[in-house]
Design an enzyme around this catalytic site. Structure first.
Site, PDB file in Angstrom:
ATOM      1  N   HIS A  79     -43.976  -5.581  13.007  1.00  0.00           N
ATOM      2  CA  HIS A  79     -44.776  -4.357  12.928  1.00  0.00           C
ATOM      3  C   HIS A  79     -44.484  -3.486  14.143  1.00  0.00           C
ATOM      4  CE1 HIS A  79     -48.078  -1.650  12.108  1.00  0.00           C
ATOM      5  NE2 HIS A  79     -48.436  -1.750  13.388  1.00  0.00           N
ATOM      6  N   GLY A 138     -23.989  12.138 -10.749  1.00  0.00           N
ATOM      7  CA  GLY A 138     -23.932  10.712 -10.406  1.00  0.00           C
ATOM      8  C   GLY A 138     -24.037  10.560  -8.894  1.00  0.00           C
ATOM      9  N   GLY A 150     -16.834  11.001 -12.835  1.00  0.00           N
ATOM     10  CA  GLY A 150     -16.427   9.610 -13.020  1.00  0.00           C
ATOM     11  C   GLY A 150     -15.025   9.349 -12.492  1.00  0.00           C
ATOM     12  N   LEU A 175     -17.857  -0.341  -6.525  1.00  0.00           N
ATOM     13  CA  LEU A 175     -18.464  -0.296  -5.200  1.00  0.00           C
ATOM     14  C   LEU A 175     -17.554  -1.056  -4.240  1.00  0.00           C
ATOM     15  CD1 LEU A 175     -22.051  -1.304  -6.315  1.00  0.00           C
ATOM     16  CD2 LEU A 175     -21.448   0.906  -5.294  1.00  0.00           C
ATOM     17  N   GLU A 182       0.863  -1.191   0.000  1.00  0.00           N
ATOM     18  CA  GLU A 182       0.000   0.000   0.000  1.00  0.00           C
ATOM     19  C   GLU A 182       0.893   1.232   0.000  1.00  0.00           C
ATOM     20  OE1 GLU A 182      -3.468   0.835  -0.200  1.00  0.00           O
ATOM     21  OE2 GLU A 182      -2.371   2.729  -0.364  1.00  0.00           O
ATOM     22  N   MET A 218     -24.468  13.671  -6.230  1.00  0.00           N
ATOM     23  CA  MET A 218     -25.756  13.827  -5.545  1.00  0.00           C
ATOM     24  C   MET A 218     -25.600  13.747  -4.016  1.00  0.00           C
ATOM     25  SD  MET A 218     -28.029  14.492  -7.797  1.00  0.00           S
ATOM     26  CE  MET A 218     -29.681  13.978  -7.417  1.00  0.00           C
ATOM     27  N   LYS A 267     -20.254   9.258   4.209  1.00  0.00           N
ATOM     28  CA  LYS A 267     -21.423   8.817   4.994  1.00  0.00           C
ATOM     29  C   LYS A 267     -21.464   9.504   6.355  1.00  0.00           C
ATOM     30  CE  LYS A 267     -22.018   7.522   1.797  1.00  0.00           C
ATOM     31  NZ  LYS A 267     -21.413   7.277   0.470  1.00  0.00           N
TER      32      LYS A 267
HETATM   33  P1  FAD Z   1      -9.411   1.445  -3.340  1.00  0.00           P
HETATM   34  O1  FAD Z   1     -10.308   1.585  -2.193  1.00  0.00           O
HETATM   35  O2  FAD Z   1      -9.224   2.638  -4.207  1.00  0.00           O
HETATM   36  O3  FAD Z   1      -7.994   0.997  -2.774  1.00  0.00           O
HETATM   37  C1  FAD Z   1      -6.892   0.835  -3.611  1.00  0.00           C
HETATM   38  C2  FAD Z   1      -5.632   1.067  -2.818  1.00  0.00           C
HETATM   39  O4  FAD Z   1      -4.514   0.691  -3.631  1.00  0.00           O
HETATM   40  C3  FAD Z   1      -5.415   2.538  -2.466  1.00  0.00           C
HETATM   41  O5  FAD Z   1      -5.245   2.655  -1.085  1.00  0.00           O
HETATM   42  C4  FAD Z   1      -4.155   2.930  -3.223  1.00  0.00           C
HETATM   43  O6  FAD Z   1      -3.324   3.833  -2.498  1.00  0.00           O
HETATM   44  C5  FAD Z   1      -3.439   1.584  -3.381  1.00  0.00           C
HETATM   45  N1  FAD Z   1      -2.513   1.541  -4.527  1.00  0.00           N
HETATM   46  C6  FAD Z   1      -2.752   1.948  -5.792  1.00  0.00           C
HETATM   47  N2  FAD Z   1      -1.678   1.692  -6.583  1.00  0.00           N
HETATM   48  C7  FAD Z   1      -0.752   1.113  -5.777  1.00  0.00           C
HETATM   49  C8  FAD Z   1       0.564   0.621  -6.006  1.00  0.00           C
HETATM   50  N3  FAD Z   1       1.118   0.629  -7.221  1.00  0.00           N
HETATM   51  N4  FAD Z   1       1.251   0.107  -4.965  1.00  0.00           N
HETATM   52  C9  FAD Z   1       0.703   0.074  -3.716  1.00  0.00           C
HETATM   53  N5  FAD Z   1      -0.560   0.514  -3.457  1.00  0.00           N
HETATM   54  C10 FAD Z   1      -1.272   1.027  -4.474  1.00  0.00           C
HETATM   55  N6  FAD Z   1     -18.708   2.556  -2.567  1.00  0.00           N
HETATM   56  C11 FAD Z   1     -19.685   1.959  -1.864  1.00  0.00           C
HETATM   57  O7  FAD Z   1     -19.872   0.739  -1.974  1.00  0.00           O
HETATM   58  N7  FAD Z   1     -20.496   2.681  -1.013  1.00  0.00           N
HETATM   59  C12 FAD Z   1     -20.348   4.021  -0.865  1.00  0.00           C
HETATM   60  O8  FAD Z   1     -21.093   4.639  -0.104  1.00  0.00           O
HETATM   61  C13 FAD Z   1     -19.329   4.681  -1.609  1.00  0.00           C
HETATM   62  N8  FAD Z   1     -19.142   6.015  -1.492  1.00  0.00           N
HETATM   63  C14 FAD Z   1     -18.120   6.615  -2.195  1.00  0.00           C
HETATM   64  C15 FAD Z   1     -17.937   7.992  -2.079  1.00  0.00           C
HETATM   65  C16 FAD Z   1     -16.924   8.616  -2.774  1.00  0.00           C
HETATM   66  C17 FAD Z   1     -16.721  10.112  -2.641  1.00  0.00           C
HETATM   67  C18 FAD Z   1     -16.047   7.846  -3.593  1.00  0.00           C
HETATM   68  C19 FAD Z   1     -14.906   8.511  -4.341  1.00  0.00           C
HETATM   69  C20 FAD Z   1     -16.219   6.480  -3.725  1.00  0.00           C
HETATM   70  C21 FAD Z   1     -17.267   5.850  -3.033  1.00  0.00           C
HETATM   71  N9  FAD Z   1     -17.481   4.477  -3.152  1.00  0.00           N
HETATM   72  C22 FAD Z   1     -18.501   3.885  -2.454  1.00  0.00           C
HETATM   73  C23 FAD Z   1     -16.651   3.639  -4.029  1.00  0.00           C
HETATM   74  C24 FAD Z   1     -15.593   2.873  -3.200  1.00  0.00           C
HETATM   75  O9  FAD Z   1     -14.823   3.791  -2.462  1.00  0.00           O
HETATM   76  C25 FAD Z   1     -14.720   2.058  -4.132  1.00  0.00           C
HETATM   77  O10 FAD Z   1     -15.530   1.263  -4.964  1.00  0.00           O
HETATM   78  C26 FAD Z   1     -13.795   1.154  -3.340  1.00  0.00           C
HETATM   79  O11 FAD Z   1     -12.941   1.911  -2.509  1.00  0.00           O
HETATM   80  C27 FAD Z   1     -12.949   0.304  -4.289  1.00  0.00           C
HETATM   81  O12 FAD Z   1     -12.125  -0.520  -3.532  1.00  0.00           O
HETATM   82  P2  FAD Z   1     -10.743  -1.049  -4.125  1.00  0.00           P
HETATM   83  O13 FAD Z   1     -10.176  -1.951  -3.073  1.00  0.00           O
HETATM   84  O14 FAD Z   1     -10.949  -1.562  -5.478  1.00  0.00           O
HETATM   85  O15 FAD Z   1      -9.812   0.256  -4.311  1.00  0.00           O
END
Ligand code: FAD
Length: 456
Positions: free
Chosen positions: A435, A176, A260, A307, A33, A180, A50
């Site tokens: 209920h 999106g 996006g 998500l 990480e 919102m 949240k």
């Molecule tokens: P991430 O959570 O992005 O984690 C990836 C990690 O990999 C990061 O910490 C990054 O630093 C690390 N990384 C990247 N490249 C490298 C590398 N080369 N070497 C080492 N580490 C690296 N989803 C929901 O389900 N519910 C919600 O309410 C929701 N709200 C959201 C609100 C916002 C404002 C945003 C932006 C997103 C929201 N999401 C929500 C989406 C959700 O945050 C993501 O879908 C989720 O975090 C994806 O998880 P992930 O493990 O794929 O990646």
């Protein structure tokens, strides 16, 4: 050279959950990480937003309570305290994940990882090798090619979460989920919010009827929407957009770009391992395997379902394949929610999708205002929609979409029903619901669906 059974790049919800489950199954894991554990979800996504949504809801309900006899209720919004609380929530949860990453069997490495070849990762000049590698590097905010996108007024969602004051005039480009949620929360906190959206309704691909109802409710709260409008340029907070062939300009002190997200693939050295990518991210098959047999990509980086729970379950599915276990996770049945006030949640097909696919479906609605708990909560502005399909004389749920208080919790029940292909609506109707609860709204919709009464 450090050797483990499994390498995971990224400690977001995809990476850290998978690492933890893998060690419970006896595998050794190296997880990398380069920023904070918890990823986007914990540090700049689900959890901080949240926390804001929660406080916004508390403020909204306190204002309503004043109407219903809570006299002399007076409060000022001290946003910098709400901001601090948000930071506390994040750091409390982060320390829990930090501890998980110290579990026996996990080698946690702080640093940016990249591929040397199909089985070797380099990080901090050290080499790590494993038979299986999972890429879980997530995504970042995608900036559209708008003139003036580097204007000082422009922020990403991550940057907006860092601001400890309420913007006076907040312009949100993109209606999106992220746009919102910020629109709803910041309008409650006192910002004058304007949303500019290219499409004709907010929140695609959410059920358009439900999306429209939410928009109307936010409009009542003072949020201004410009739909079918494309932003042309931004200059000193002046946002110029084109709508119906005419240019208009609004002034904002803060402009959130919420158009996006793009996969984090830069600097990963994917070419060294020959991993294929397309415009959405890393290309994977239905089991989240890349074109290289021992390498998987889960979560936002594959661009399939952005998500946190999708990332987590994709990781679980990959782990089962590595272990040779079978599972029955149905990734077609992916619930999701928008934590505005009122909330939106949905699972399965929407009416729009049924129409597009030419399906013979029925839609049944049940209203919050007919539910005792909703009335007692003064949460009457809401509805649940059940979308059903008949097979051999029995009705089955193929979609469920809810607008209203605790929509996400309601949709979760229907997600369970939909996961059992044998479970018809008649079976669901036989389940006793407490209920008075909001869950009776869905039960009511189920009863309507089987009562042969006209569908709405
Ligand atoms: P991430 O959570 O992005 O984690 C990836 C990690 O990999 C990061 O910490 C990054 O630093 C690390 N990384 C990247 N490249 C490298 C590398 N080369 N070497 C080492 N580490 C690296 N989803 C929901 O389900 N519910 C919600 O309410 C929701 N709200 C959201 C609100 C916002 C404002 C945003 C932006 C997103 C929201 N999401 C929500 C989406 C959700 O945050 C993501 O879908 C989720 O975090 C994806 O998880 P992930 O493990 O794929 O990646």
């Amino acid at each position: 050279m450090i050797k483990t059974d499994l390498i995971i790049i990224g400690a977001g919800p995809g990476g850290y959950h998978t690492a933890y489950h893998a060690t419970k199954e006896g595998l050794t894991v190296a997880i990398f990480e380069d920023r904070e554990v918890g990823g986007t979800c914990l540090n700049s996504g689900c959890i901080p937003t949240k926390t804001y949504c929660h406080f916004a809801e508390v403020v909204d309900s306190s204002r309503e309570c004043a109407e219903f006899g809570l006299d002399n209720l007076k409060f000022d919004i001290n946003f910098s305290k709400i901001h601090n609380r948000k930071n506390e929530v994040v750091s409390q949860l982060r320390s829990g994940i930090d501890m998980l990453m110290q579990a026996p069997g996990i080698t946690f490495v702080k640093g940016k990882a990249s591929f040397k070849d199909t089985q070797t990762i380099i990080c901090n000049n050290e080499e790590y090798q494993a038979k299986h590698i999972i890429i879980a590097t997530g995504s970042h905010a995608k900036m559209p090619p708008i003139e003036g996108i580097n204007d000082p007024s422009v922020v990403t969602s991550t940057e907006l979460l860092d601001i400890d004051h309420v913007p006076t005039k907040l312009c949100i480009v993109g209606a999106g989920v992220i746009g919102m949620e910020f629109a709803a929360a910041f309008s409650t906190f006192g910002s004058e919010v304007t949303v500019i959206e290219f499409l004709k309704e907010c929140l695609p691909p959410i059920d358009s009827d439900i999306a429209k109802r939410l928009r109307k409710q936010l409009e009542k709260k003072g949020v201004k929407f410009y739909l079918q409008a494309g932003v042309k340029r931004i200059e000193n907070g002046n946002v110029t957009f084109e709508r119906k062939g005419k240019e208009e300009t609004i002034l904002a002190d803060t402009v959130l770009i919420a158009t996006g997200r793009a996969a984090n693939i830069e600097g990963l050295g994917l070419e060294a391992a020959g991993i294929e990518v397309d415009r959405k991210g890393i290309v994977v098959d239905e089991h989240f395997c890349t074109n290289v047999k021992n390498i998987y990509a889960i979560g936002d980086v594959n661009g399939k379902q952005m998500l946190a729970h999708a990332a987590e379950f994709q990781g679980y599915h990959v782990l089962n394949q590595i272990l040779g276990h079978s599972d029955h996770i149905n990734f077609q049945i992916m619930p999701s929610a928008v934590f505005t006030n009122p909330e939106i949640a949905g699972v399965g097909l929407t009416e729009d999708q049924c129409k597009e696919q030419g399906l013979n479906y029925k839609c049944f609605k049940s209203l919050y205002r007919a539910n005792g708990k909703a009335v007692s909560m003064n949460a009457v502005d809401g509805l649940a929609k059940l979308i059903t399909k008949e097979v051999d004389g029995k009705s089955y749920v193929i979609g469920c979409h809810v607008l209203g208080a605790h929509a996400a919790d309601l949709v979760q029940e229907m997600t369970t029903v939909m996961n059992d292909p044998q479970l018809s609506i008649s079976d669901f109707n036989n389940v006793i619901h407490i209920h008075p609860t909001l869950s009776e709204i869905l039960h009511e919709a189920g009863l309507i669906a089987t009562s042969n009464s006209a569908s709405f």
